[in-house]
Design an enzyme around this catalytic site. Structure first.
Site, PDB file in Angstrom:
ATOM      1  N   GLU A   1      51.805  42.270  39.517  1.00  0.00           N
ATOM      2  CA  GLU A   1      52.368  41.487  38.702  1.00  0.00           C
ATOM      3  C   GLU A   1      53.585  41.401  37.075  1.00  0.00           C
ATOM      4  OE1 GLU A   1      49.571  42.478  38.904  1.00  0.00           O
ATOM      5  OE2 GLU A   1      48.781  40.519  39.695  1.00  0.00           O
TER       6      GLU A   1
ATOM      7  N   PHE B   1      45.934  34.401  40.111  1.00  0.00           N
ATOM      8  CA  PHE B   1      44.974  33.988  39.075  1.00  0.00           C
ATOM      9  C   PHE B   1      45.668  34.374  38.043  1.00  0.00           C
ATOM     10  CE2 PHE B   1      41.163  34.488  42.213  1.00  0.00           C
ATOM     11  CZ  PHE B   1      40.687  32.657  41.987  1.00  0.00           C
TER      12      PHE B   1
ATOM     13  N   HIS C   1      38.623  34.933  36.099  1.00  0.00           N
ATOM     14  CA  HIS C   1      39.086  34.215  36.435  1.00  0.00           C
ATOM     15  C   HIS C   1      38.992  33.292  36.323  1.00  0.00           C
ATOM     16  CE1 HIS C   1      38.391  37.986  39.386  1.00  0.00           C
ATOM     17  NE2 HIS C   1      39.268  37.507  40.281  1.00  0.00           N
TER      18      HIS C   1
END
Lengths: 424, 324
Positions: free
Chosen positions: B60, B83, B127
């Protein structure tokens, strides 16, 4: 250094067939140093206290400068001048600090000037770079003025960030193609990779150079950034500046591999080791990596070995560093060695020309110091504004030209599949 | 006019911008041939090619870093997070690199970081999060939380064209559950302009994203009791439409702030402070908060139900405030 980048053995076999037999794979990391230091640093108990001790042979002779395969006499002299500017600027900053004119601390690249200056010197105009805190010499090579950095340290209104940040924390995406560093380590690596990705979408393979220390390379984002550049085959030129001390932590406590260049094997990219105090070695490795980048051949990792010859910043006397280590590396001072090479060995500079050059550099730094000192402090209100790019503040357009879009006619619109999805 | 789901509207917004502007490109995990975990970018690689639909490693920080770097060359990247919970992995890039860049050294960063957020789908603690406040507290970012398909498309297009880093939170509960007519043509919904989702005279519910629909359902029930609720859909939390907040307080004098994320340090506190500063004299009752609990979002359905605001909670609190 002709074979510098041909070390990468992890390629399919020439006939393109996969080999299923178990085999021992071999990799090599070229080491272009003319001397490989032989010592280690470790923690030892001394009476009631722990301290660092160095063990090994610290009396080896200073190696010569390795002749460059690329640099002309004039280019060598120019790099030498940048190195002098770099050091004199930092001396001026040290004095400004002692006069109470610097806000915060001063960070030095003492002993690392060859690495900063000769690396940035290998970039072309359209290439990008991002310095770390000690690469103040790189900024000079890329066309920033010494007064820019000095004003940053003094938090002046005239500084590139107009007082909002200090040190080498500034950038320029218009002319000099520099991304501002932040204090956290490793984050520039994916950013520079993204710069190369953006340029490639605009049809250009550019080189993007940045630096990380032997301490900073421990961060996770370093891995993410190099791996991203490797997978995307982007023209990252990453200098790992192995300067032995990360604040007060020796490299022995930072990683377990023998040399950080070995990490390149794990990324599937070429890695080399050079003497970071030898401007010619730095330039040649950088230039070859830049040419690889321009040719679309992907990233290169260059480990430059040297030592940080001051503390982490000016407040830090570095008395945790064993003194024999300072003595060893002081003999390998990059400027003294390069001066000796140019004046005595190559005779490309006469003693008089060298003295004139030094005097000229000192004059420039004095002028720059004057400019910086005379810049006013920012007004309190100038803390406000500029958080967002408002209408009319920037026109954003692709730097290297509009991307050539390749669309297929196979699909008139987005798919409307209701495939199995997570957490409906 | 075609009926589009919330997800299809987002997809159409990105698609149209990619068709129109060659500097727009997508990057993220599994967004290419697979089309993304929620299939938002399904078919994009076939149309725009792997150069503009870049599948990335699971990294990320590298995704945000690369998006930011590309934006510095004048590109307009749209980066997907599988997510929004995982955006925490890139927090240093976002907070210290991207958000501060214009203020510190004057470089604009026109990028969109988008992905699914929110609960009500039993996604569990990793999530289901609503991380919007992490970004609201980072000056330099815009934080966008659409509630309807129309807004989702228009806000996405506005975000892509904006010269600032935008965090675009797509509520995953809404992805395939709501549908409405969405114009097939080019329009934007400006960032920083709230909308009245329902007009009413008795009290105001200030909310956004999935809870707009919760509030609407509650308002329908309360209407039968003669309580007319006004619902202000904020659309973006940064910039926050203070004027619209003040207007609705002046109109109804009673306010509930409704949000999914944890109570402490939530947007309700900020909105209550704004009302205190700008419309205190207009209040006829305490500002109430209906929020998630101060815990992680639990996994088991009864626990998740208890954690998240429900229609019944809104009805109960609205009755209480009405009779204050």
């Amino acid at each position: 250094m002709n074979s510098l980048m041909s070390n990468h053995k992890n390629k399919p076999s020439p006939n393109g067939k996969r080999q299923h037999k178990s085999s021992t794979r071999t990799y090599s990391i070229p080491d272009y140093r003319l001397e490989v230091p032989d010592y280690i640093v470790r923690q030892v108990r001394s009476g009631d206290e722990f301290r660092y001790e160095v063990e090994g042979d610290l009396n080896t002779p200073v190696p010569p400068i390795r002749d460059s395969n690329y640099l002309s006499k004039q280019q060598c002299i120019e790099i030498y001048r940048y190195m002098l500017l770099n050091r004199r600027m930092e001396t001026a900053l040290e004095n400004l600090y002692k006069q109470g004119k610097v806000v915060g601390g001063v960070y030095f690249g003492l002993g690392q000037e060859a690495c900063s200056c000769a690396s940035a010197y290998a970039l072309d105009k359209d290439d990008w770079f991002a310095p770390m805190i000690r690469n103040q010499g790189s900024l000079l090579v890329r066309g920033f003025r010494a007064s820019d950095t000095m004003m940053q340290y003094m938090a002046k209104a005239g500084s590139p960030t107009k007082g909002r940040d200090g040190t080498s924390h500034f950038g320029d995406i218009e002319k000099r193609n520099m991304v501002s560093p932040i204090s956290m380590l490793g984050d520039l690596i994916p950013v520079l990779s993204g710069v190369a990705l953006g340029a490639r979408l605009q049809g250009r393979n550019i080189a993007v150079m940045t630096y990380i220390g032997d301490g900073g390379q421990s961060t996770g984002v370093t891995y993410e950034g190099i791996n991203f550049a490797a997978v995307q085959n982007l023209g990252l030129v990453l200098f790992i500046e192995s300067n032995l001390w990360a604040y007060s932590t020796p490299s022995e406590m930072q990683y377990r591999v023998k040399d950080l260049a070995e990490r390149a094997i794990g990324y599937g990219i070429p890695g080399v080791i050079i003497d970071g105090t030898d401007a010619c070695q730095v330039y040649d490795a950088a230039r070859e990596a830049v040419e690889r980048a321009h040719g679309g051949e992907g990233p290169t990792l260059i480990e430059a070995k040297m030592m940080r010859m001051k503390g982490h910043a000016i407040h830090d006397a570095a008395d945790y560093v064993p003194k024999p280590l300072f003595d060893y590396w002081k003999k390998r001072d990059p400027i003294t060695r390069f001066e000796n090479y140019l004046v005595r060995e190559k005779k490309w500079l006469s003693a008089k020309e060298n003295a004139d050059l030094i005097a000229e550099v000192e004059r420039v730094i004095e002028e720059e110091r004057e400019i910086a000192v005379n810049s006013p402090m920012p007004t309190p209100e100038s803390a406000e504004g500029g958080v967002y790019c408002e209408d009319g503040c920037h026109v954003i357009k692709p730097k290297y030209g509009l991307p050539k879009v390749r669309t297929t006619k196979s699909s008139a619109g987005p798919k409307q599949t209701e495939a199995a999805v997570h957490l409906k | 006019m075609p009926q589009l789901t919330y997800l299809e509207a987002i997809r159409q917004g990105i698609w149209e911008e990619m068709e129109k502007d060659p500097t727009v490109f997508c990057l993220g995990e599994d967004i290419g041939i697979y089309g993304g975990a929620f299939k938002v970018t399904d078919g994009f690689i076939d149309r725009f090619g792997p150069e503009r639909v870049v599948d990335t490693p699971i990294a990320e920080s590298a995704i945000v870093g690369a998006a930011f770097g590309a934006s510095l060359t004048g590109m307009r990247p749209v980066a997907e997070f599988q997510f929004m919970d995982f955006i925490a992995c890139a927090m240093n890039q976002i907070s210290n690199m991207v958000a501060k860049t214009h203020y510190l050294w004057g470089a604009p960063a026109p990028l969109v970081l988008r992905g699914p957020s929110g609960g009500y789908v039993h996604g569990g603690p990793f999530h289901s999060q609503n991380p919007e406040m992490w970004f609201v507290h980072n000056p330099g970012l815009k934080v966008i939380c659409p509630a309807t398909p129309y807004d989702a498309k228009g806000l996405m297009k506005a975000a892509i064209r904006d010269n600032n880093p935008c965090i675009f939170l797509e509520h995953k509960y809404l992805y395939r559950r709501i549908k409405e007519e969405v114009p097939p043509d080019d329009y934007i919904v400006p960032l920083g302009k709230a909308r009245i989702a329902r007009a009413g005279r008795d009290l105001s519910i200030i909310t956004y994203a999935a809870l707009v629909h919760t509030a609407l359902e509650a308002a329908g029930a309360l209407s039968k009791e003669g309580i007319e609720i006004e619902i202000l859909d904020l659309r973006t939390l940064a910039p926050l439409d203070q004027e619209a907040i003040v207007q609705t307080v002046r109109k109804t004098s009673k306010v509930i702030v409704l949000h999914e994320h944890s109570r402490t340090g939530g947007i309700a506190g900020e909105i209550a402070a704004i009302i205190n500063e700008r419309a205190f004299d207009d209040l006829d009752g305490p500002i109430l908060r209906i929020t998630g609990l101060d815990s992680a979002v639990p996994f088991s359905p009864p626990q998740e139900h208890h954690y998240l605001p429900q229609v019944a909670d809104v009805i109960e609190q609205a009755r209480k405030l009405k009779s204050y």
